[in-house]
Design a protein around this motif. Sequence first.
Motif, PDB file in Angstrom:
ATOM      1  N   ALA A  88       0.824  -1.206   0.000  1.00  0.00           N
ATOM      2  CA  ALA A  88       0.000   0.000   0.000  1.00  0.00           C
ATOM      3  C   ALA A  88       0.858   1.257   0.000  1.00  0.00           C
ATOM      4  N   ARG A  89       1.954   1.210   0.764  1.00  0.00           N
ATOM      5  CA  ARG A  89       2.846   2.371   0.809  1.00  0.00           C
ATOM      6  C   ARG A  89       3.525   2.598  -0.529  1.00  0.00           C
ATOM      7  N   ARG A  90       3.945   1.522  -1.196  1.00  0.00           N
ATOM      8  CA  ARG A  90       4.571   1.656  -2.511  1.00  0.00           C
ATOM      9  C   ARG A  90       3.598   2.264  -3.510  1.00  0.00           C
ATOM     10  N   THR A  91       2.340   1.833  -3.448  1.00  0.00           N
ATOM     11  CA  THR A  91       1.335   2.402  -4.347  1.00  0.00           C
ATOM     12  C   THR A  91       1.095   3.880  -4.047  1.00  0.00           C
ATOM     13  N   GLU A  92       1.063   4.213  -2.770  1.00  0.00           N
ATOM     14  CA  GLU A  92       0.857   5.605  -2.367  1.00  0.00           C
ATOM     15  C   GLU A  92       1.982   6.506  -2.871  1.00  0.00           C
ATOM     16  N   LEU A  93       3.222   5.997  -2.835  1.00  0.00           N
ATOM     17  CA  LEU A  93       4.373   6.788  -3.260  1.00  0.00           C
ATOM     18  C   LEU A  93       4.612   6.733  -4.764  1.00  0.00           C
ATOM     19  N   ARG A 147       6.052  14.137   6.444  1.00  0.00           N
ATOM     20  CA  ARG A 147       4.708  14.126   5.842  1.00  0.00           C
ATOM     21  C   ARG A 147       4.258  15.545   5.481  1.00  0.00           C
TER      22      ARG A 147
END
Length: 266
Positions: A4-9, A38
């Motif tokens: 999820a973090r990779r997709t967000e970034l 952030r």
Amino acid sequence: MVAARRTELGLDDPLWRQYVEFVQGLLTGDLGTSFSLRLPVSDVIGQRLPATASLAVAAFVVALAIAVPLGAAVAAATRRGRRRGLELGFAGTSVVAGTIPDFLLGVGLVSVFAVGLGWFPVAGRFGPESYVLPVLALATGPAAVLARIVRVEMLAVLDADFVRTARAKRLSAPRIYLVHALPNALTASLTLGGLMLTSLVAGTVLVENVFAWTGLGSTIVQSILLKDYPLVQGTVLVYGVAVLLVNTAVDVILALIDPRSTIGES
């Protein structure tokens, strides 16, 4: 969570798309978002750039204020081999002062004047007195190098024909040195001064960490340790742009002061 973090970034996108999006962001002033804070990188840089700029400019002004009169005075005093002891003492002192790393000098200044004598704050940016030690740490080395250049240029100018003509007209010594000799001796010194300012900007990286200065220098070190890549990229980009702007400004100032320095002038 990692996916999820990779997709967000945006790390799932192809590299070429990530690069295109980064360049598009640069054109619109969007440098991305800091991983650790952030916050938008441009906001972080905008908050901390004034601290670094004020420190570098103050060190530059102090270095010029020390180097130009000192170099000119030593040149006048040691002209034509006079006062050999003064010349050797100046050369030795300037070499030593110019080779001490600014961060090491900063640690020594803190130990003596902040911890030992308690005259200045140990760290932080709280008022005019907090500028004294970091400015001295940054300005001492460049001032020593620049003073030697000013002396060499001044010695060459003092033996020039127009200075001999001014002496033959029985002009006063202050007028000869300040009006005729010094302006002609500063061309090479201004060129070195511009390079010196860029080195002062880069030197803030280490000095800010010695004095816990809340500027871009401490920011870039913290972001590297935290692997905050957008903040590292944005900060390095600002340093690069600052170097280009300073070099351009120096070229323009030299062209205004001495048109002979421009291409095509005879």
